[in-house]
Design an enzyme around this catalytic site. Structure first.
Site, PDB file in Angstrom:
ATOM      1  N   ASN A 170      17.103   8.530   2.997  1.00  0.00           N
ATOM      2  CA  ASN A 170      18.130   8.627   3.796  1.00  0.00           C
ATOM      3  C   ASN A 170      19.566   9.076   3.221  1.00  0.00           C
ATOM      4  OD1 ASN A 170      19.467   8.316   6.344  1.00  0.00           O
ATOM      5  ND2 ASN A 170      19.157   6.199   6.770  1.00  0.00           N
TER       6      ASN A 170
ATOM      7  N   HIS B 141      17.934  13.530  13.510  1.00  0.00           N
ATOM      8  CA  HIS B 141      18.180  12.854  12.582  1.00  0.00           C
ATOM      9  C   HIS B 141      17.000  11.872  11.848  1.00  0.00           C
ATOM     10  CE1 HIS B 141      20.244   9.817  10.026  1.00  0.00           C
ATOM     11  NE2 HIS B 141      19.961   8.632  10.778  1.00  0.00           N
TER      12      HIS B 141
ATOM     13  N   CYS C 193      25.932   7.379  10.866  1.00  0.00           N
ATOM     14  CA  CYS C 193      25.037   8.705  10.356  1.00  0.00           C
ATOM     15  C   CYS C 193      25.555   9.739  11.195  1.00  0.00           C
ATOM     16  CB  CYS C 193      23.724   8.658  10.505  1.00  0.00           C
ATOM     17  SG  CYS C 193      22.974   7.562   9.415  1.00  0.00           S
TER      18      CYS C 193
ATOM     19  N   ASP D 208       0.994  -1.205   0.128  1.00  0.00           N
ATOM     20  CA  ASP D 208       0.051   0.036   0.064  1.00  0.00           C
ATOM     21  C   ASP D 208       0.882   1.136   0.023  1.00  0.00           C
ATOM     22  OD1 ASP D 208      -1.733   2.092   0.540  1.00  0.00           O
ATOM     23  OD2 ASP D 208      -2.677   1.140   2.202  1.00  0.00           O
TER      24      ASP D 208
ATOM     25  N   SER E   9      24.056   4.642  14.129  1.00  0.00           N
ATOM     26  CA  SER E   9      23.980   3.337  14.724  1.00  0.00           C
ATOM     27  C   SER E   9      25.241   2.840  15.121  1.00  0.00           C
ATOM     28  CB  SER E   9      23.426   2.394  13.498  1.00  0.00           C
ATOM     29  OG  SER E   9      22.009   2.721  13.345  1.00  0.00           O
TER      30      SER E   9
ATOM     31  N   GLU F  78      29.470   7.222   5.503  1.00  0.00           N
ATOM     32  CA  GLU F  78      29.725   5.819   5.891  1.00  0.00           C
ATOM     33  C   GLU F  78      29.747   4.885   4.470  1.00  0.00           C
ATOM     34  OE1 GLU F  78      26.178   3.713   7.588  1.00  0.00           O
ATOM     35  OE2 GLU F  78      25.653   5.951   8.044  1.00  0.00           O
TER      36      GLU F  78
HETATM   37  P1  HMG Z   1       8.535  -2.099   8.273  1.00  0.00           P
HETATM   38  O1  HMG Z   1       8.598  -3.746   8.414  1.00  0.00           O
HETATM   39  O2  HMG Z   1       8.075  -1.517   7.145  1.00  0.00           O
HETATM   40  O3  HMG Z   1       7.706  -1.562   9.698  1.00  0.00           O
HETATM   41  O4  HMG Z   1       9.927  -1.686   8.802  1.00  0.00           O
HETATM   42  P2  HMG Z   1       6.251  -1.638  10.048  1.00  0.00           P
HETATM   43  O5  HMG Z   1       5.445  -2.675   9.296  1.00  0.00           O
HETATM   44  O6  HMG Z   1       6.204  -1.407  11.533  1.00  0.00           O
HETATM   45  O7  HMG Z   1       5.857  -0.185   9.088  1.00  0.00           O
HETATM   46  C1  HMG Z   1       6.142   0.847   9.518  1.00  0.00           C
HETATM   47  C2  HMG Z   1       5.210   2.108   9.661  1.00  0.00           C
HETATM   48  O8  HMG Z   1       4.170   2.123   8.558  1.00  0.00           O
HETATM   49  C3  HMG Z   1       4.233   1.526  11.180  1.00  0.00           C
HETATM   50  O9  HMG Z   1       3.949   2.935  11.666  1.00  0.00           O
HETATM   51  C4  HMG Z   1       3.086   0.973  10.499  1.00  0.00           C
HETATM   52  O10 HMG Z   1       1.920   1.079  11.183  1.00  0.00           O
HETATM   53  C5  HMG Z   1       2.861   2.044   9.287  1.00  0.00           C
HETATM   54  P3  HMG Z   1       4.616   2.849  13.332  1.00  0.00           P
HETATM   55  O11 HMG Z   1       4.359   1.571  13.985  1.00  0.00           O
HETATM   56  O12 HMG Z   1       5.974   2.901  12.984  1.00  0.00           O
HETATM   57  O13 HMG Z   1       3.785   4.146  13.835  1.00  0.00           O
HETATM   58  N1  HMG Z   1       1.888   1.628   8.124  1.00  0.00           N
HETATM   59  C6  HMG Z   1       0.950   2.290   7.286  1.00  0.00           C
HETATM   60  N2  HMG Z   1       0.663   3.511   7.529  1.00  0.00           N
HETATM   61  C7  HMG Z   1      -0.261   4.020   6.904  1.00  0.00           C
HETATM   62  N3  HMG Z   1      -0.870   3.244   6.024  1.00  0.00           N
HETATM   63  C8  HMG Z   1      -0.583   2.025   5.867  1.00  0.00           C
HETATM   64  C9  HMG Z   1       0.375   1.486   6.371  1.00  0.00           C
HETATM   65  N4  HMG Z   1       0.882   0.025   6.690  1.00  0.00           N
HETATM   66  C10 HMG Z   1       1.939   0.250   7.639  1.00  0.00           C
HETATM   67  N5  HMG Z   1      -1.246   1.011   4.673  1.00  0.00           N
HETATM   68  C11 HMG Z   1      11.830   0.027   9.170  1.00  0.00           C
HETATM   69  C12 HMG Z   1      10.266  -0.245   8.726  1.00  0.00           C
HETATM   70  C13 HMG Z   1      12.139   1.375   9.379  1.00  0.00           C
HETATM   71  C14 HMG Z   1      11.970  -0.920  10.336  1.00  0.00           C
HETATM   72  C15 HMG Z   1      12.535  -0.549   7.973  1.00  0.00           C
HETATM   73  O14 HMG Z   1      12.162   0.319   6.847  1.00  0.00           O
HETATM   74  C16 HMG Z   1      13.991  -0.497   8.103  1.00  0.00           C
HETATM   75  O15 HMG Z   1      14.718  -1.413   8.728  1.00  0.00           O
HETATM   76  N6  HMG Z   1      14.908   0.476   7.631  1.00  0.00           N
HETATM   77  C17 HMG Z   1      16.168   0.833   7.665  1.00  0.00           C
HETATM   78  C18 HMG Z   1      16.611   1.066   9.311  1.00  0.00           C
HETATM   79  C19 HMG Z   1      16.067   2.674   9.855  1.00  0.00           C
HETATM   80  O16 HMG Z   1      16.109   3.340   9.108  1.00  0.00           O
HETATM   81  N7  HMG Z   1      16.311   2.578  11.220  1.00  0.00           N
HETATM   82  C20 HMG Z   1      15.861   3.964  11.873  1.00  0.00           C
HETATM   83  C21 HMG Z   1      16.684   3.997  13.056  1.00  0.00           C
HETATM   84  S1  HMG Z   1      18.369   3.767  12.824  1.00  0.00           S
HETATM   85  C22 HMG Z   1      19.149   5.191  12.288  1.00  0.00           C
HETATM   86  O17 HMG Z   1      18.539   6.024  12.156  1.00  0.00           O
HETATM   87  C23 HMG Z   1      20.560   5.031  11.768  1.00  0.00           C
HETATM   88  C24 HMG Z   1      20.666   4.928  10.096  1.00  0.00           C
HETATM   89  O18 HMG Z   1      20.253   5.957   9.715  1.00  0.00           O
HETATM   90  C25 HMG Z   1      21.959   4.425   9.853  1.00  0.00           C
HETATM   91  C26 HMG Z   1      23.094   4.861  10.398  1.00  0.00           C
HETATM   92  O19 HMG Z   1      23.178   5.439  11.509  1.00  0.00           O
HETATM   93  O20 HMG Z   1      24.045   5.132   9.640  1.00  0.00           O
HETATM   94  C27 HMG Z   1      19.514   3.875   9.679  1.00  0.00           C
END
Ligand code: HMG
Length: 384
Positions: free
Chosen positions: A274, A235, A113, A31, A306, A81
């Protein structure tokens, strides 16, 4: 009275292609609201084969050099990175492309980051000792995860360059900070992998735990009360993460913090995806460009990388910041990206890691001022 030091100029660049996340949603049977609302992302920048962190980083820095000249810059720090070599820093390549003086040091910094904030702190120290010098900081990254994973829509690419100087025209950075380091396996990229390894849910918790710990350190060190912070820049690996960070900040400090205090900072990140080290500073770029009421106001910054390191710091916006807005310049860079199909994006995704084993020529395919042109005698080649 101590000297005012901070961000004197700031400029954003990104990659040459863009993928609309509606197209990715359609191709993967998701979706589209999950990406637009759930993650808070509309698009992601996709690099061409002739682009990398050096070309994007130099492109971000170029307008700053055109405005302020090169003579006062005696240090170039490159935070990333997405390193392109295990030994030679991306800063040395960027230094050459940008025509910086020979009498300049150049170095790369890494901690996911977070590293651009470490570069900024080092730069503030250098300028405090030698106020006639300036330091150019470049933060540039390509966020790449495996395709067909939950992390795929949180990819992106971009660079922010900023100049640290005495008597800054944009934001004075204040001396009190809160810091926190914890060894967490939430996200990393092994030496033999072109894509990051991530535990998504753990990474979100690690970010929020880092925020609370760094805030406690900030207050213990004499940092201002939450009520004295009038805007926030978190961030943003995806912009909904800023909402989560903001909510945690409100809960942890027992205050009400409206969404209007950070929302403007998401404008560029929603479109770029990102950009790792650059992401926090892309948030600042958007705040400066679109918030009309920042003069004299204090911004609180949450820098997270991270692994993990968190730093909370504050800055006070100058009275004349609106004279130095870069809306048109940044809009041209974002609007100038060429849209690609999911198929083309996936081909670029797997083509992004070029082996150094044999000579190869990479044709110019994007519009930016700098290009990666291939490998010769195992070394990377660039052209302005
Ligand atoms: P996911 O499996 O897509 O998570 O992974 P989800 O199923 O929980 O869905 C995400 C959100 O979308 C949820 O909302 C759902 O409810 C919503 P929340 O619970 O967060 O409020 N959702 C919807 N909303 C509206 N309409 C819909 C719908 N369906 C679902 N139909 C995840 C998400 C971010 C975990 C994944 O994308 C990921 O692993 N990303 C990479 C890691 C990341 O960015 N982590 C962030 C923190 S770490 C960080 O910031 C460091 C980083 O930048 C690296 C560094 O430091 O170098 C990553």
């Amino acid at each position: 009275m101590s000297m005012r030091i901070g961000i004197h100029d700031l400029s954003l660049a990104t990659a040459g292609y863009v993928l609309d996340l509606n197209d990715l949603a359609a191709a993967t049977g998701v979706d589209p609201d999950k990406f637009r609302i759930g993650l808070g992302q509309d698009q992601m920048s996709v690099p061409g084969l002739d682009e990398d962190i050096v070309t994007m980083g130099a492109a971000a820095a170029l307008p700053i050099l055109e405005r302020h000249g090169r003579d006062s810059i005696r240090t170039l720090m490159f935070a990333t990175e997405s390193g392109i070599d295990q030994s030679k820093s991306a800063a040395v390549f960027a230094h050459a492309l940008l025509g910086l003086p020979d009498t300049c040091r150049a170095v790369e910094l890494k901690q996911a980051c977070y590293a651009a904030t470490a570069a900024m702190q080092a730069a503030l120290g250098i300028v405090a000792r030698n106020p006639e010098e300036t330091v150019l900081v470049i933060a540039s990254d390509i966020a790449r995860y495996e395709v067909d994973t939950a992390a795929e829509p949180t990819q992106g690419a971009g660079a922010v360059a900023f100049l640290i100087a005495a008597d800054p025209a944009l934001v004075e950075i204040e001396p009190i900070v809160g810091v926190h380091t914890a060894d967490v396996s939430d996200f990393w990229r092994p030496n033999d992998s072109a894509t990051a390894v991530v535990d998504g849910k753990l990474s979100i918790d690690a970010y929020l735990d880092g925020l609370t710990a760094a805030w406690d350190d900030f207050r213990a060190r004499g940092g201002v009360d939450i009520a004295e912070i009038e805007r926030f820049c978190h961030h943003q690996p995806f912009t909904r993460m800023a909402a989560k960070a903001h909510r945690r900040m409100a809960e942890h400090t027992g205050t009400e913090l409206g969404v209007e205090l950070y929302e403007t900072s998401t404008v560029y990140n929603r479109r770029m995806g990102n950009s790792y080290t650059a992401s926090l500073y892309a948030g600042l770029a958007a705040l400066l460009d679109f918030d009309d009421d920042l003069a004299g106001r204090r911004i609180g910054f949450v820098s997270y990388g991270s692994g993990s390191v968190t730093e909370i710091f504050t800055g006070v916006v100058s009275a004349e910041y609106r004279e130095f807005r870069r809306q048109a310049e940044t809009a041209a860079r974002l609007d100038g990206r060429v849209p690609v199909s999911v198929e083309r994006y996936r081909a670029l995704h797997s083509g992004g890691a070029v082996s150094s084993a044999a000579d190869v020529e990479i044709p110019v395919e994007t519009d930016g001022p700098f290009h990666f042109t291939g490998i010769r005698h195992r070394a990377r080649q660039y052209r302005a």
